[in-house]
Design an enzyme around this catalytic site. Structure first.
Site, PDB file in Angstrom:
ATOM      1  N   GLN A  73      14.297  27.582  -0.427  1.00  0.00           N
ATOM      2  CA  GLN A  73      13.015  28.242  -0.135  1.00  0.00           C
ATOM      3  C   GLN A  73      13.133  28.828   1.275  1.00  0.00           C
ATOM      4  O   GLN A  73      12.662  28.252   2.248  1.00  0.00           O
ATOM      5  CB  GLN A  73      11.857  27.240  -0.239  1.00  0.00           C
ATOM      6  CG  GLN A  73      10.452  27.865  -0.177  1.00  0.00           C
ATOM      7  CD  GLN A  73      10.024  28.591  -1.448  1.00  0.00           C
ATOM      8  OE1 GLN A  73      10.661  28.517  -2.483  1.00  0.00           O
ATOM      9  NE2 GLN A  73       8.936  29.351  -1.358  1.00  0.00           N
ATOM     10  N   ASP A  75       0.817  -1.226   0.000  1.00  0.00           N
ATOM     11  CA  ASP A  75       0.000   0.000   0.000  1.00  0.00           C
ATOM     12  C   ASP A  75       0.850   1.275   0.000  1.00  0.00           C
ATOM     13  O   ASP A  75       0.310   2.373   0.015  1.00  0.00           O
ATOM     14  CB  ASP A  75      -0.978  -0.006   1.184  1.00  0.00           C
ATOM     15  CG  ASP A  75      -0.271  -0.136   2.529  1.00  0.00           C
ATOM     16  OD1 ASP A  75       0.969   0.001   2.575  1.00  0.00           O
ATOM     17  OD2 ASP A  75      -0.961  -0.372   3.548  1.00  0.00           O
ATOM     18  N   HIS A 101      23.010  25.796   1.678  1.00  0.00           N
ATOM     19  CA  HIS A 101      22.760  27.011   0.896  1.00  0.00           C
ATOM     20  C   HIS A 101      22.188  28.114   1.795  1.00  0.00           C
ATOM     21  O   HIS A 101      20.986  28.344   1.837  1.00  0.00           O
ATOM     22  CB  HIS A 101      21.804  26.700  -0.251  1.00  0.00           C
ATOM     23  CG  HIS A 101      21.739  27.804  -1.265  1.00  0.00           C
ATOM     24  ND1 HIS A 101      22.705  27.996  -2.221  1.00  0.00           N
ATOM     25  CD2 HIS A 101      20.845  28.795  -1.446  1.00  0.00           C
ATOM     26  CE1 HIS A 101      22.406  29.045  -2.960  1.00  0.00           C
ATOM     27  NE2 HIS A 101      21.273  29.552  -2.502  1.00  0.00           N
ATOM     28  N   LYS A 138      24.751  37.816 -13.742  1.00  0.00           N
ATOM     29  CA  LYS A 138      23.860  37.478 -14.842  1.00  0.00           C
ATOM     30  C   LYS A 138      22.686  38.451 -14.817  1.00  0.00           C
ATOM     31  O   LYS A 138      22.053  38.633 -13.791  1.00  0.00           O
ATOM     32  CB  LYS A 138      23.359  36.051 -14.599  1.00  0.00           C
ATOM     33  CG  LYS A 138      22.632  35.401 -15.732  1.00  0.00           C
ATOM     34  CD  LYS A 138      22.466  33.907 -15.474  1.00  0.00           C
ATOM     35  CE  LYS A 138      21.678  33.582 -14.219  1.00  0.00           C
ATOM     36  NZ  LYS A 138      21.474  32.142 -14.022  1.00  0.00           N
ATOM     37  N   THR A 174      23.322  27.822 -15.079  1.00  0.00           N
ATOM     38  CA  THR A 174      24.185  28.916 -14.621  1.00  0.00           C
ATOM     39  C   THR A 174      25.644  28.627 -14.994  1.00  0.00           C
ATOM     40  O   THR A 174      26.374  29.521 -15.442  1.00  0.00           O
ATOM     41  CB  THR A 174      24.065  29.078 -13.086  1.00  0.00           C
ATOM     42  OG1 THR A 174      22.694  29.262 -12.770  1.00  0.00           O
ATOM     43  CG2 THR A 174      24.867  30.249 -12.579  1.00  0.00           C
ATOM     44  N   ASP A 195      27.843  33.284 -10.048  1.00  0.00           N
ATOM     45  CA  ASP A 195      26.921  34.367  -9.684  1.00  0.00           C
ATOM     46  C   ASP A 195      27.257  34.830  -8.255  1.00  0.00           C
ATOM     47  O   ASP A 195      28.051  34.206  -7.564  1.00  0.00           O
ATOM     48  CB  ASP A 195      25.444  33.942  -9.818  1.00  0.00           C
ATOM     49  CG  ASP A 195      25.111  32.698  -9.015  1.00  0.00           C
ATOM     50  OD1 ASP A 195      25.815  32.408  -8.011  1.00  0.00           O
ATOM     51  OD2 ASP A 195      24.158  31.991  -9.391  1.00  0.00           O
ATOM     52  N   SER A 232      22.450  22.341 -10.124  1.00  0.00           N
ATOM     53  CA  SER A 232      21.128  21.736 -10.232  1.00  0.00           C
ATOM     54  C   SER A 232      20.846  21.423 -11.710  1.00  0.00           C
ATOM     55  O   SER A 232      21.194  20.351 -12.190  1.00  0.00           O
ATOM     56  CB  SER A 232      20.099  22.676  -9.624  1.00  0.00           C
ATOM     57  OG  SER A 232      18.823  22.096  -9.659  1.00  0.00           O
ATOM     58  N   THR A 233      20.296  22.364 -12.467  1.00  0.00           N
ATOM     59  CA  THR A 233      20.107  22.117 -13.900  1.00  0.00           C
ATOM     60  C   THR A 233      21.446  22.282 -14.638  1.00  0.00           C
ATOM     61  O   THR A 233      21.640  21.693 -15.697  1.00  0.00           O
ATOM     62  CB  THR A 233      19.112  23.130 -14.512  1.00  0.00           C
ATOM     63  OG1 THR A 233      19.658  24.445 -14.353  1.00  0.00           O
ATOM     64  CG2 THR A 233      17.759  23.054 -13.833  1.00  0.00           C
ATOM     65  N   ARG A 237      19.106  39.008 -16.740  1.00  0.00           N
ATOM     66  CA  ARG A 237      18.197  38.367 -17.683  1.00  0.00           C
ATOM     67  C   ARG A 237      17.255  39.418 -18.263  1.00  0.00           C
ATOM     68  O   ARG A 237      16.545  40.089 -17.533  1.00  0.00           O
ATOM     69  CB  ARG A 237      17.413  37.261 -16.963  1.00  0.00           C
ATOM     70  CG  ARG A 237      16.544  36.407 -17.881  1.00  0.00           C
ATOM     71  CD  ARG A 237      15.960  35.215 -17.150  1.00  0.00           C
ATOM     72  NE  ARG A 237      16.962  34.207 -16.864  1.00  0.00           N
ATOM     73  CZ  ARG A 237      17.420  33.339 -17.764  1.00  0.00           C
ATOM     74  NH1 ARG A 237      17.000  33.379 -19.004  1.00  0.00           N
ATOM     75  NH2 ARG A 237      18.322  32.440 -17.417  1.00  0.00           N
TER      76      ARG A 237
END
Lengths: 302, 302
Positions: A94, A34, A126, A192, A227, A169, A223-224, A194
């Site tokens: 966050q 379950d 962080h 940076k 940067t 950054d 992360s991705t 944007r």
């Protein structure tokens, strides 16, 4: 002392146990049909100190839940103390309500850990809006840094006269600057701006010639990787000879391909287990656990 | 009063809001690329009572985490009170240490909720070794039952003279017995003895003739459905004309196919959203929330 893990940092947990001459004991963790968690200690923890080694990646929620289940069960079984070694601590980004109604996840995560563990040890969390882990943790919270082991690695692998260290950054510059100081290499930081989703301008804050240099980009979290890729492009456009990116915490949520295609050599510490791991943080953690132990002995002797 | 849900019980939450003439406000819940939870209220909850409607299936861990994040955020945003309506409460079957070293998950789940919510309302929790929810909850914990709405459904759909109600094992007999009493239909209970993984003997404890009868098997949780299938086989071998299985909580972790192939008509309450939902528990919950509200008003007036 019993060292265990909830699944994400088993290699590191075993390495810590060897270095500390302590027992590594695996947990049995699975799911009932379950979906309920099943968790079991396979050694007696009664009266013992239990060290749970668990990075919060991948699956930060599942990791948090497993850590809580492991800690509560250790206590229930009579463990004297439960210490969480979370080389990578999730949720920390966050750290404020960016829009009305949002959860401040880092506070909730910390509250949960405050209730279930006795002490947390983490590496390069962080910290951006929070000055210290004390802002969110009421339990002893130890913030270690991988800067020394990263600096050692760079000193061994790079020529001081030909290398420039870059923070991609402003948020990451604290790491680049400290590591540069330890290696005696020059450092700078990029900024940076944007304009649209496609148009980004990357500027070097403190201009340093990069022509013919080996550039090492340092970030706390990859992360991705976007940067890092933008920073690499900028460095290449300024004539850099080679680009290496070192991440304390290599999440690589979109994989390595884009980074490799951009001609970046990617290296990470073993805060998070990954094929790019080249820098071992175990010595840093061992030192912290030893000093915890000797402080306790001093206390007991007094 | 604001009624919301963390994703699993949205239909029921909206139905409760309509019946209570209260505001249903959806939460935004998603994940960051690194897997961290993102959660946001889309209405002001300041000074208000927040009702989170969330069954802990599927994904009990993720549900628990989302409920905690939603509750903590509501409090952080100034909510006066946070009530969890969890029609299906997971983890309840791990109510003891069956083997040394095991987590007693139900206690850990309850401890987490004790810290984050003010009151819990649930329907037919799997109380087996625990006598009451008070054994694990320190917050007010209300145990409702779907027995009345299930009995109503059976009375409407089945002929009293031709129907027998069966509990497929001793643990589930409390439900079958109570529902049978409300409908005025006879009831009995089966007992399963397992000899090998293949060889199982099912015995009827209080023999009742089943020949030509419509048999209604009642269970609190239909998980894999194996228990129901074995009970159905027994009832058929004793000449039952038709077999209907009614589950308060239809988890159906292995789907419906095996049950349907065994010639069983499957029905569930909407404690867990599922295509087999035919019995609405909203009236039972509405009554509990109304009596909570009027108790509070009486208290305020005193």
């Amino acid at each position: 002392m019993i060292i265990t893990s909830c699944g994400n940092s088993i290699k590191l947990a075993k390495s810590l146990a060897r270095k500390l001459k302590a027992q590594y004991s695996p947990l049995t963790i699975s799911s009932f049909p379950d979906g309920d968690i099943y968790l079991k200690y396979n050694t007696s923890v009664k009266g013992k100190k239990v060290i749970i080694v668990q990075s919060f990646h991948p699956s930060p929620n599942s990791s948090l839940m497993r850590v809580i289940f492991a800690a509560e069960t250790a206590k229930d079984l009579g463990a004297r103390k439960v210490i969480l070694v979370a080389p990578y601590l999730a949720y920390m980004r966050q750290d404020t309500r960016f829009h009305a109604g949002e959860a401040i996840s880092s506070r909730i995560m910390a509250k949960l850990l405050n209730h279930s563990i006795d002490k947390i040890i983490t590496i390069d969390p962080h910290l951006h809006r929070y000055k210290s882990l004390k802002t969110i943790f009421t339990i002893p919270a130890v913030r270690l840094t991988a800067n020394s082991v990263i600096a050692e690695y760079i000193s061994k692998k790079f020529d001081r006269a030909k290398t420039v260290i870059i923070g991609p950054d402003r948020e990451s510059y604290q790491w680049a600057e400290s590591i540069a100081a330890k290696t005696g290499m020059p450092s700078t930081v990029l900024e940076k701006t944007r304009f649209t989703s496609k148009k980004v301008r990357v500027k070097m804050i403190k201009p340093i010639p990069l022509k013919g240099k080996d550039v090492v980009i340092i970030d706390d979290i990859i992360s991705t990787g976007h940067t890092i890729i933008e920073a690499a492009k900028k460095a290449k456009s300024l004539g850099a000879k080679s680009i290496t990116a070192i991440g304390v915490h290599g999440l690589f949520v979109e994989g390595l391909l884009k980074l490799q295609k951009a001609g970046i050599k990617v290296i990470s510490t073993n805060c998070i287990e990954h094929t790019t791991n080249k820098i071992d943080v175990a010595p840093v953690i061992v030192e912290a656990l030893r000093s915890h132990e000797s402080a306790r002995k001093r206390l007991t002797m007094d």
